[in-house]
Design a protein around this motif. Structure first.
Motif, short mmCIF file in Angstrom:
data_model
loop_
_atom_site.label_atom_id
_atom_site.label_comp_id
_atom_site.label_asym_id
_atom_site.label_seq_id
_atom_site.Cartn_x
_atom_site.Cartn_y
_atom_site.Cartn_z
N ALA A 21 0.96 -1.26 -0.08
CA ALA A 21 0.08 0.04 -0.02
C ALA A 21 0.99 1.31 0.09
O ALA A 21 0.56 2.10 -1.04
N PRO A 22 1.90 1.61 0.87
CA PRO A 22 2.48 2.80 0.99
C PRO A 22 3.70 2.93 -0.40
O PRO A 22 3.52 3.84 -1.12
N VAL A 23 4.12 1.78 -0.91
CA VAL A 23 4.90 1.66 -2.06
C VAL A 23 3.98 2.26 -3.06
O VAL A 23 4.35 2.89 -4.14
N ALA A 24 2.84 1.49 -3.50
CA ALA A 24 1.87 1.82 -4.42
C ALA A 24 1.48 3.37 -4.51
O ALA A 24 1.28 3.84 -5.29
N LEU A 25 1.05 3.65 -3.14
CA LEU A 25 0.79 5.31 -3.10
C LEU A 25 1.84 6.35 -3.57
O LEU A 25 1.56 7.16 -4.10
N VAL A 26 3.15 5.74 -3.38
CA VAL A 26 4.30 6.86 -3.64
C VAL A 26 4.29 6.72 -4.99
O VAL A 26 4.62 7.82 -5.72
N ALA A 27 4.33 5.50 -5.43
CA ALA A 27 4.59 5.53 -7.08
C ALA A 27 3.30 5.96 -7.89
O ALA A 27 3.85 6.69 -8.68
N GLY A 28 2.03 5.92 -7.29
CA GLY A 28 1.05 6.64 -8.02
C GLY A 28 1.30 8.32 -7.99
O GLY A 28 0.94 8.74 -8.81
N ALA A 29 1.36 8.38 -6.63
CA ALA A 29 1.53 10.23 -6.36
C ALA A 29 2.82 10.68 -7.39
O ALA A 29 2.65 11.69 -8.08
N GLY A 30 4.10 9.59 -7.67
CA GLY A 30 4.68 10.23 -8.63
C GLY A 30 4.33 10.42 -10.17
O GLY A 30 4.68 11.20 -10.52
N CYS A 31 3.29 9.28 -10.27
CA CYS A 31 2.89 9.47 -11.68
C CYS A 31 2.04 10.73 -11.83
O CYS A 31 2.19 11.51 -12.91
N VAL A 32 1.24 11.10 -10.73
CA VAL A 32 0.45 12.17 -10.99
C VAL A 32 1.30 13.36 -11.00
O VAL A 32 0.88 14.41 -11.60
N LEU A 33 2.59 13.37 -10.12
CA LEU A 33 3.46 14.67 -10.21
C LEU A 33 4.07 14.66 -11.74
O LEU A 33 4.11 15.87 -12.17
N ILE A 34 4.34 13.71 -12.22
CA ILE A 34 4.86 13.78 -13.81
C ILE A 34 3.75 14.40 -14.63
O ILE A 34 4.09 15.18 -15.50
N ALA A 35 2.54 14.06 -14.47
CA ALA A 35 1.32 14.59 -15.21
C ALA A 35 1.17 16.07 -15.08
O ALA A 35 1.00 16.91 -15.85
N ALA A 36 1.51 16.65 -13.68
CA ALA A 36 1.24 17.93 -13.10
C ALA A 36 2.61 18.53 -13.99
O ALA A 36 2.10 19.73 -14.33
N ALA A 37 3.73 18.10 -13.72
CA ALA A 37 4.96 18.80 -14.40
C ALA A 37 4.77 18.91 -15.92
O ALA A 37 5.26 20.08 -16.46
N ALA A 38 4.32 17.96 -16.63
CA ALA A 38 4.14 17.96 -18.16
C ALA A 38 3.31 19.15 -18.38
O ALA A 38 3.20 19.79 -19.43
N VAL A 39 2.33 19.71 -17.61
CA VAL A 39 1.43 20.87 -18.04
C VAL A 39 2.19 22.19 -18.29
O VAL A 39 1.81 22.93 -18.92
N ALA A 40 3.21 22.13 -17.53
CA ALA A 40 4.16 23.45 -17.81
C ALA A 40 5.27 23.22 -18.82
O ALA A 40 6.28 24.16 -18.75
N THR A 41 5.19 22.17 -19.57
CA THR A 41 6.13 22.01 -20.51
C THR A 41 5.57 22.16 -21.87
O THR A 41 4.34 22.06 -22.32
N PRO A 42 6.66 21.95 -22.73
CA PRO A 42 6.03 21.74 -24.41
C PRO A 42 5.12 20.64 -24.71
O PRO A 42 4.34 20.89 -25.78
N VAL A 43 5.06 19.82 -23.80
CA VAL A 43 4.22 18.41 -23.90
C VAL A 43 2.65 19.14 -24.08
O VAL A 43 1.90 18.58 -24.66
N ARG A 44 2.42 20.10 -23.10
CA ARG A 44 0.94 20.67 -23.06
C ARG A 44 0.56 21.10 -24.40
O ARG A 44 -0.69 21.00 -24.71
N ARG A 45 1.39 21.50 -25.10
CA ARG A 45 0.98 22.47 -26.26
C ARG A 45 1.39 21.62 -27.63
O ARG A 45 1.22 22.19 -28.57
N ALA A 46 1.73 20.58 -27.57
CA ALA A 46 2.36 19.60 -28.44
C ALA A 46 1.09 19.41 -29.45
O ALA A 46 -0.14 18.93 -29.00
#
Length: 418
Positions: free
Chosen positions: A393-418
Motif C-alpha cells: 500500500a505505501p509503495v503503490a501510493l508513492v509510485a502513484g503520486a509520482g505519476c500524478v506529479l509527472i502529469a502535473a509537471a508536463a502541464v508546464a512543458t511543451p508537451v501540453r502544447r504539442a
C-alpha cells in the motif's frame, strides 16, 4: 548509407493516403497488420513455452530467471545499435530477414529437444532471437509511417497495439493448451511457424519510397556519430526531449507494477494463482480498449491533454490498487491503468513518428527506447524490494503520486502544447 527508395520498396499510387480511409481498408497495411497479428500470437507461445521447457528440464525457478535475464540483456544491447542499422538498410528486407532468422532459430528448439532436454539450446537461441527481435521492432516502427502516412498513424498504431494486447490474453491460453496436449517444445514450433508465415506475407506489402537523405555520402558519419545522431535529435526537439525525461521517471515507477499487483493479490489478499491469472487477463482488456480509443480521443483533445490525462489516471490507478482489499476493484483499476498506459504509449510513439525525419526515424526510435527504459529495471527491483519491506500500500501510493506529479509537471512543458 542509402536513403533513396529501393527497387523492392514499390511506391503506391499516391504519395499520401486518403485521410478518410481507415488503415484496415488500405491493402498494404491490412496485409502487414494480419501478418503481425499472427507473429505476435506466435510470440506469446514462446513466452509461455520456454519457461516451461526450463521447468521440465530442471524444476528450477532460478534457471528460468537466468534465461530471462540473458535474453533481456541481449535485447538492451541490440537496442543501442538497432536504429543505426535500420536507417542504413532496406527496411522491408530487414524485417523479412529477421523473421526468417527467428523461424530457423526457434525451429531448432523442438528439433534438439526431440532427442532429450538440452538447456544449452535455449541459452544459445533466446539471446540471439531477442537481439534480432529488437532490430525487428525498431524497423517495424519505421515501416508503419510508410504504410499509412502521418494522418492515420495514431489509428494504425492503436490497431497494432490492440492486437499485441489481445495476444497477451489469447496467446498464453492457447500455448498452455498446446503444451498440455503435445509438450512445450511443440508450442515453440508454433512460434517458429508464425515467423515463417509473416516473412511470406511481407513481400506482398508495398512501401512508399523513402525520402533521400540530403547529406552527401562523403559526409555521412561513422557508427559512433550515427549513434549520437538519434540522441542529438531528441535533445534538440523540445517536446521529445521533455517526453524522454518524463518517461524515464515514469518507467522507473511503473515497470514493477505487475510484480506489485501479483504480490498484493497473493500475499496481502491471500488469493490463489487462478485469481491472479484472471485479474491479469482482465487487465489486458484495458490495453485493447485504450489502443482502440486513442485515435478518437487524441483527435478530440489533442496530444497534450490525452498524454497528460492518461499518465494522471495511471497514477491514481496505481495508488488505488495498493490500497484496495476487493479483487474486483483491483481488476478494474488494472484495466484503467493498462488502458491509459496504452493510450499514452501510442500517443508518444505516433508523435515521434510524425515529427522525425524519415532518414532518422530508426536512430531516434532506438535512442528514445534506450533512454526512456534505462532506469526501468532498477525501478522494478527497488519497488518490489520496498513492497516486501514496508508493504504494498505505501509503495503503490508513492509510485502513484509520482505519476500524478509527472502529469502535473508536463502541464508546464511543451508537451501540453504539442
Amino acid at each position: 548509407m542509402v536513403h533513396e527508395a529501393r527497387r523492392d520498396e514499390e511506391p503506391t499510387a499516391s504519395t499520401s493516403p486518403p485521410t478518410v480511409r481507415s488503415p484496415l481498408k488500405q491493402r498494404d497495411f491490412g496485409i502487414f497488420w494480419a501478418a503481425q497479428t499472427l507473429s505476435v500470437l506466435g510470440d506469446a507461445f514462446a513466452l509461455i513455452a520456454l519457461p516451461l521447457l526450463v521447468l521440465e528440464a530442471t524444476g528450477s525457478v532460478a534457471r528460468m530467471g537466468l534465461l530471462t535475464a540473458v535474453g533481456g540483456a541481449a535485447s538492451v544491447l541490440a537496442a543501442v545499435f538497432a536504429g543505426v542499422v535500420v536507417d542504413r538498410v532496406d527496411r522491408r528486407r530487414l524485417l523479412i530477414v529477421c523473421d526468417l532468422f527467428r523461424m530457423v532459430l526457434y525451429g531448432l528448439v523442438p528439433l534438439v529437444w526431440a532427442f532429450g532436454p538440452r538447456l544449452w539450446v535455449l541459452y544459445a537461441v533466446l539471446p540471439v532471437c531477442e537481439a534480432v527481435g529488437m532490430f525487428f521492432s525498431v524497423g517495424y516502427v519505421t515501416v508503419v509511417r510508410g504504410l499509412v502516412g502521418t494522418d492515420r498513424l495514431t489509428e494504425a498504431n492503436g490497431l497494432l497495439n490492440s492486437t499485441a494486447a489481445a495476444a497477451g490474453v489469447l496467446g498464453p491460453l492457447c500455448a498452455g493448451l498446446v503444451a498440455a496436449w503435445t509438450g512445450p517444445a511443440a508450442a515453440v514450433a508454433v512460434d517458429a511457424a508464425s515467423f515463417g508465415v509473416c516473412a511470406a506475407c511481407l513481400p506482398l506489402v508495398r512501401l512508399r519510397p523513402r525520402p533521400a537523405d540530403d547529406r552527401p555520402a562523403s559526409r555521412r558519419g561513422t557508427l559512433w556519430q550515427d549513434l549520437r545522431t538519434g540522441v542529438g535529435f531528441l535533445r534538440r526537439h523540445p517536446v521529445l526531449r521533455t517526453l524522454t525525461v518524463l518517461l524515464f521517471v515514469f518507467g522507473f515507477l511503473t515497470l514493477g507494477l505487475t510484480d506489485l499487483l501479483i504480490y498484493h493479490l497473493k500475499h496481502d489478499l491471500g488469493r490463489h494463482d487462478g485469481t491472479v491469472g484472471t485479474v491479469l487477463a482482465v487487465g489486458a482488456l484495458g490495453t485493447i480498449a485504450g489502443s482502440l480509443l486513442v485515435a478518437r480521443v487524441r483527435r478530440r483533445l489533442g496530444f497534450g491533454l490525452t498524454w497528460i490525462g492518461s499518465v494522471a489516471v495511471c497514477g491514481l490507478a496505481i495508488a488505488g490498487i495498493g490500497g484496495s482489499d476487493a479483487v474486483l476493484v483491483v481488476a478494474l483499476l488494472a484495466v484503467a491503468f493498462l488502458a491509459c498506459v496504452g493510450m499514452a504509449g501510442t500517443c508518444s510513439m505516433s508523435l515521434r513518428q510524425e515529427i522525425t525525419p524519415e532518414h532518422l526515424l530508426g536512430r531516434v526510435t532506438s535512442a528514445y527506447w534506450t533512454l526512456t527504459y534505462a532506469a526501468a529495471p532498477v525501478g522494478a527491483a527497488f519497488l518490489t524490494w520496498a513492497a516486501e519491506r514496508w508493504g504494498t500500500a505505501p509503495v503503490a501510493l508513492v509510485a502513484g503520486a509520482g505519476c500524478v506529479l509527472i502529469a502535473a509537471a508536463a502541464v508546464a512543458t511543451p508537451v501540453r502544447r504539442a
